[in-house]
Design an enzyme around this catalytic site. Structure first.
Site, PDB file in Angstrom:
ATOM      1  N   SER A  30       0.796  -1.224   0.000  1.00 52.04           N
ATOM      2  CA  SER A  30       0.000   0.000   0.000  1.00 52.04           C
ATOM      3  C   SER A  30       0.832   1.278   0.000  1.00 52.04           C
ATOM      4  CB  SER A  30      -0.925   0.027   1.230  1.00 52.04           C
ATOM      5  OG  SER A  30      -0.167  -0.053   2.420  1.00 52.04           O
ATOM      6  N   ASP A 319      -2.089   8.638   7.714  1.00 52.14           N
ATOM      7  CA  ASP A 319      -2.911   7.869   8.639  1.00 52.14           C
ATOM      8  C   ASP A 319      -1.944   7.162   9.588  1.00 52.14           C
ATOM      9  OD1 ASP A 319      -1.967   5.634   7.261  1.00 52.14           O
ATOM     10  OD2 ASP A 319      -3.814   5.361   6.101  1.00 52.14           O
ATOM     11  N   HIS A 322       0.590   5.153   6.895  1.00 55.81           N
ATOM     12  CA  HIS A 322       1.124   5.634   5.615  1.00 55.81           C
ATOM     13  C   HIS A 322       1.580   7.082   5.688  1.00 55.81           C
ATOM     14  CE1 HIS A 322      -1.848   2.420   4.657  1.00 55.81           C
ATOM     15  NE2 HIS A 322      -0.823   1.989   3.959  1.00 55.81           N
TER      16      HIS A 322
END
Ligand SMILES: *[C@@H]1O[C@H](CO)[C@@H](O)[C@H](O)[C@H]1NC(C)=O
Ligand SMILES: *[C@@H]1O[C@H](CO)[C@@H](O)[C@H](O)[C@H]1NC(C)=O
Ligand SMILES: *[C@@H]1O[C@H](CO)[C@@H](O)[C@H](O)[C@H]1NC(C)=O
Length: 344
Positions: A30, A319, A322
């Site tokens: 991600s 977040d 990330h």
């Protein structure tokens, strides 16, 4: 003579970088997914606000950040357009000749790591790449495709989930593998991946090290015992992994003819930013911008998350897992500076 050669090199670097590097491909998790998860049957997605609020389009795209990922910034540094996710319906024809993004959020070096979230790992991403190469021949012809594949740059950024979402949370895995055995398992997956990519024609490959895992806000929240300092055991795992990754890179280099394999170490950069935020233009290093920033990721970071910061550019983390696009840009600059000389 030498200075002429050097000035020619710099001239071609700035003027026709696009010809030197015709395409950029990304594999991993991600941290670099450009939206593949939007098309997978997984709950681990980022295709809703406030994700993407500072992206070029100001819209969520599936990128796990407020804006661009390191791969996006890297494409720009290489003079290439941003690559589409492989699963995007518009990823076809001329849209894919300058690169594609194969990364899937939640995946790792091991296929098992992404299995609980139902996302393909590196083996699945390689299958996609294989189909891509066959498709590319149909679009640009055999000779052009061979050139794009062999001169293109491939970046692999993964591994955090193997620890954070697999080893640390799964007692069965810990029972089966010692820390050393687990690390070896990840590295053998890396070796296998690199050899497979090479056998499909890739020659310029960059692998990104692990960041200080223990400094991710979610790790600090879960294992920090109430303190806001980085979690030592996880940082130690990351450092040990990185050292072993570097030596694995050295031995693969010696075994595959004509491969240009770069090891990109981002650990020192992230560590420095967290230790010296103001020197690097940041104010907040321990809490993500989204929500209260301690455990908010994917569906837990949403439009209704209370406390989302108004300006993410002072934050290292978007977040609880990330980085912000500001941090991603720093990562990409570092990767470019470390890697470009080794890849050309
Ligand atoms: C292949 O490359 C040549 C130049 O090397 C170019 O003229 C030609 O248009 C390319 N073919 C396609 C289908 O893009
Ligand atoms: C990787 O290992 C080589 C020795 O094999 C060493 O010279 C180099 O500094 C290491 N790179 C990093 C970034 O640690
Ligand atoms: C956010 O902060 C940065 C630097 O402090 C500033 O340059 C930028 O204009 C701010 N953005 C907004 C939307 O306020």
């Amino acid at each position: 003579m030498i200075s002429l050669a050097i000035s020619l090199l710099f001239c071609s670097l700035s003027v026709s970088r696009a010809q030197l590097i015709p395409a950029a491909f990304t594999f991993g998790d991600s941290t670099v997914d450009a939206g593949n998860n939007d098309y997978l049957k997984t709950i681990f997605r980022a295709n809703f606000p406030p994700y993407g609020r500072d992206f070029d389009t100001k819209q969520p795209t599936g990128r796990f950040s407020n804006g661009r990922t390191p791969s996006d910034y890297l494409a720009a540094l290489l003079g290439l357009p941003l690559a589409l996710p492989y699963l995007d319906p518009s990823a076809k024809g001329q849209n894919i000749v300058t690169g594609v993004n194969f990364a899937t959020g939640g995946s790792g070096y091991l296929s098992e790591t992404g299995a609980t979230l139902n996302v393909p790992g590196l083996d699945g991403q390689l299958q996609w790449f294989k189909s891509y190469t066959q498709n590319l021949v149909k679009i640009v012809g055999k000779a052009n495709a061979t050139n794009i594949i062999s001169q293109g740059v491939y970046t692999l950024s993964t591994g955090s989930n193997d620890y954070v979402a697999n080893y640390y949370v799964n007692p069965l895995v810990q029972e089966k593998y010692s820390r050393n055995a687990f690390r070896s398992l990840l590295l053998s997956s890396f070796t296998q991946f690199t050899k497979a990519l090479y056998s499909l024609g890739a020659r310029r490959i960059a692998v990104v090290s692990m960041a200080p895992l223990g400094c991710l806000p979610s790790m600090v929240t879960l294992y920090g015992k109430g303190s806001l300092s980085c979690v030592d055991f996880a940082n130690r795992d990351a450092r040990l992994f990185n050292r072993a990754l570097n030596s694995t890179v050295t031995s693969i280099r010696a075994s595959l003819k004509d491969i240009k394999l770069a090891y990109i170490d981002i650990y020192p950069l992230v560590e420095d930013v967290i230790k010296n935020p103001s020197k690097n233009g940041f104010e907040q290093t321990t809490t993500g911008c989204c929500g209260i920033g301690r455990l908010a990721v994917s569906i837990l970071c949403n439009e209704h998350s209370i406390g989302t910061c108004s300006n993410a550019s002072k934050y290292v983390f978007w977040d609880s897992f990330h980085p912000t696009s500001t941090m991603n840009q720093l990562i990409a600059n570092t990767a470019f500076n470390q890697g470009i000389g080794q890849l050309l």
